[in-house]
Design an enzyme around this catalytic site. Structure first.
Site, PDB file in Angstrom:
ATOM      1  N   ASP A  68      -3.066  25.104  -8.665  1.00  0.00           N
ATOM      2  CA  ASP A  68      -4.233  24.358  -9.152  1.00  0.00           C
ATOM      3  C   ASP A  68      -5.240  25.303  -9.799  1.00  0.00           C
ATOM      4  O   ASP A  68      -6.443  25.235  -9.535  1.00  0.00           O
ATOM      5  CB  ASP A  68      -4.887  23.579  -8.013  1.00  0.00           C
ATOM      6  CG  ASP A  68      -5.728  22.408  -8.520  1.00  0.00           C
ATOM      7  OD1 ASP A  68      -5.589  22.053  -9.706  1.00  0.00           O
ATOM      8  OD2 ASP A  68      -6.522  21.850  -7.742  1.00  0.00           O
TER       9      ASP A  68
ATOM     10  N   GLY B 150     -12.817  16.151   1.092  1.00  0.00           N
ATOM     11  CA  GLY B 150     -13.950  16.109   1.993  1.00  0.00           C
ATOM     12  C   GLY B 150     -15.185  16.682   1.331  1.00  0.00           C
ATOM     13  O   GLY B 150     -15.367  16.569   0.115  1.00  0.00           O
TER      14      GLY B 150
END
Length: 684
Positions: free
Chosen positions: A472, A358
């Protein structure tokens, strides 16, 4: 045999002292799963909401809650108290609306076992025979009953107690606004109050501040010149004590930060657990009474109530339902209108960045000078949003100075918005990889960022009640605050599991170039997979380049292999970022490159833990002498990259299947691999 036993015993004692000496800070945002880290006695308990309830509304009881491990307050062999800083949120709910007691205290004591102490005016710290306390202690009291025996100034004051319940200095409770105006504050009003206690060993000054808000006031409520070296022992216990007398209150601790190496972070009060307050029950009874009386009132009043009810029903219909994960996360849920106003209608001028998950906007909360980052989850990434929300319910409790703090959320129909601390200096990758960055990071700044990220990862792996694997770690997810401290962000892929348990296998997610080879083979997560990614970040910071550069010469394509070849040839200075112009601490640079190679080793058994990495970076261990080969391969034969991408570091994939190239020794596999199956973009 006896000599062997004695040696083992001495070793255990040494290791115990070593562990306690490493504890410099801790953070609790609620205490739901913190019981292994706390020593509770008396009537103290952890409430279902996650708050510590030190006392109940029962007369003449005491409650204690101490951190379970001792804190070292003096350097070894030096009789000088170290600086410390703490922030915590308290609430006192009296038995009657205006009458309660007796109060609570933040205390530093030689032992957490104070069960021989008395309630009432002694606050659970002393008994009548120990007013002149032979074992030294320090406390800051929040007293709600005036006791003439100890010359209290009133029934609503804050005092500093040293070896006695008679305060060395005290003042009526209050706080200062930004314009230096002092406002009165009632300690037993059932309101959440944040306190800050800071001791500066150089200035020999103690400062106490209070506020009913999240922001720390500039002016101190109490400022006292004192040398605590004669008060504090080498190792002491920190915690809280409370008591009731003939008047009783429920005393709560909602959150707590403690730091021996800098200023303790302020708590975000909206993110703290709710108070299971009996006041609420009394309010409900009063509301029922008012409702009964209102039925006898005039038709006009009834009409007003009906209109108000219709308004509330309409508002409730417009809101999404509250789910179990939201209650577990905490009480603060931003309104959509509030966030829309904060971001100027989610305008393009406030857009900070976007991705598969997003868009992220900069915002300023209404009625506050606080800037935030608002992540708006896109409808395209709707798959996995429910899973992500369940992760937020746990990750929302993480608090560390080197993590980006999640402040709250908003749900409106199908929209999900997450609110984070705003990091004004952006992400680390902009400074390392942009061709013409506005600012060139000095080596001192880079080393500080590296140490911060390592500290944050150590907290994730070992410092919380569960093990958190980030999955990550990369330069793009290292964000820089106003003081250029490195903070780990973006926990959208993080996984949590209990300490000592097996997290099991999972789908392979992350960023190409940072994935550990064993992860891509088996899908099994460990903290060592985060260490592998951190190794890439270490080399990125030292070299100023990505793990894989498709535009580089063939021998420089894979950063780990390139650095290793220069290491073997003795030309290690050739890999250092040229933008530093040779201005760096060579010893630190060599250590960082060594650690980067160790962390990037294909074998997880060779990689250090994050605790070992932190100790290397803090120079508690000498730099490792031997660095094993990371395992070579011919990257041209082992890669299959999209030439248009420009950099494999931009890939955010999850791997369905992969064919591994075996290096020259044909006994190991490399972290660089070519896909034999399909590659999909993971919806984030």
């Amino acid at each position: 045999m006896s000599q062997t036993f004695a040696v083992i015993l001495l070793l255990l004692i040494f290791l115990t002292h070593l562990v306690s000496s490493l504890i410099q800070d801790f953070s609790f945002i609620g205490f739901k799963k913190a019981s292994p880290n706390l020593t509770l006695n008396g009537v103290a308990e952890i409430a279902p909401t996650g708050a510590i309830r030190l006392t109940t509304e029962t007369q003449r009881v005491i409650g204690h809650a101490f951190y379970s491990l001792p804190i070292r307050f003096k350097p070894i062999g030096v009789n000088r108290a170290l600086s410390f800083s703490t922030s915590f949120a308290i609430a006192m709910v009296p038995e009657f609306v205006t009458l309660g007691g007796h109060g609570l205290a933040f205390a530093i004591t030689p032992t957490p076992d104070l069960r021989g102490s008395l309630p009432s005016q002694y606050l659970g710290l002393l008994n009548s025979s120990r007013v002149n306390f032979s074992s030294h202690f320090f406390a800051v009291e929040f007293d709600t009953v005036r006791d003439l025996e100890f010359e209290d100034i009133n029934d609503n004051h804050v005092g500093i107690d040293i070896n006695s319940m008679e305060s060395s200095i005290s003042t009526p409770a209050g706080y200062f606004l930004a314009n230096s105006t002092k406002k009165e504050l009632f300690l037993d009003g059932g309101r959440v109050i944040q306190a800050w206690i800071d001791y500066d060993s150089n200035k020999k000054r103690l400062d106490v501040k209070l506020s009913p808000f999240s922001e720390k006031p500039k002016l101190s409520l109490l400022s006292y010149d004192v040398d605590l070296s004669s008060v504090l022992g080498d190792e002491m216990y920190v915690g809280f004590s409370a008591s009731t007398g003939l008047l009783a209150s429920s005393h709560y601790i909602l959150g707590w930060n403690f730091n021996m190496s800098g200023e303790a972070f302020s708590l975000s009060l909206p993110s703290l657990p709710r108070i299971p307050s009996s006041i609420k029950k009394r309010k409900k009874k009063r509301q029922s009474l008012i409702l009964g009386v209102s039925l006898l009132c005039s038709l006009l009043i009834f009409a007003v109530l009906v209109a108000a009810s219709l308004f509330v029903v309409r508002k409730v219909k417009d809101e999404d339902r509250v789910e179990e994960w939201e209650l577990d996360f905490g009480p603060h849920r931003f309104s959509y209108r509030e966030l829309k106003k904060a971001t100027n209608g989610f305008g393009d001028k406030e857009l900070l960045g976007s991705g598969g998950f997003g868009k992220v906007y900069k915002g300023k909360l209404p009625g506050s000078d606080e800037f935030v980052a608002v992540k708006r989850i896109s409808h395209e990434s709707r798959q996995g949003v429910r899973e992500f929300m369940s992760e937020v319910s746990s990750i929302g409790h993480l608090r560390h100075r080197n993590l980006v703090q999640l402040l709250g959320w908003c749900r409106r129909r199908d929209d999900l918005l997450l609110v984070y601390d705003f990091m004004p200096n952006g992400s680390l990758d902009m400074y390392l990889f942009d061709e013409n960055p506005e600012v060139i990071l000095t080596w001192k700044q880079r080393f500080k960022i590296i140490k911060g990220v390592a500290s944050g990862l150590l907290y994730l792996h070992e410092g919380w009640e569960q093990t958190v694997i980030h999955r990550d770690i990369k330069a793009a997810n290292v964000l820089l605050d106003s003081e250029m401290n490195g903070r780990v962000g973006d926990f959208g892929l993080a996984k949590l599991y209990e300490h000592g348990s097996d997290p099991g296998a999972t789908r392979v997610v992350g960023t190409f170039g940072y994935l550990a080879p064993e992860l891509t083979k088996s899908g099994k997560l460990t903290t060592s997979t985060d260490v592998y990614a951190f190794g890439a970040v270490l080399l990125e910071v030292a070299c100023g380049r990505r793990p894989i550069e498709t535009s580089a010469l063939p021998e420089e394509l894979v950063m780990v292999d390139w650095v290793w070849s220069r290491w073997q040839s003795g030309d290690i200075r050739d890999v250092v970022d040229r933008r530093l112009n040779g201005e760096f601490d060579e010893e630190e640079v060599v250590m960082v490159i060594k650690l980067g190679l160790l962390c990037s080793n294909n074998s997880p058994e060779v990689r250090p833990t994050m605790r070992q990495v932190v100790m290397y970076l803090e120079k508690q261990f000498p730099s490792p002498e031997v660095v094993p080969a990371p395992d070579f391969l011919d990257a041209n034969d082992s890669m299959c990259l999209d030439e248009r991408s420009g950099s494999a570091g931009e890939f955010e994939d999850f791997v369905d299947s992969a064919r591994f190239y075996s290096g020259p020794n044909e006994t190991t596999t490399s972290s660089i691999f070519s896909f034999s199956g399909k590659t999909r973009t993971d919806p984030r």
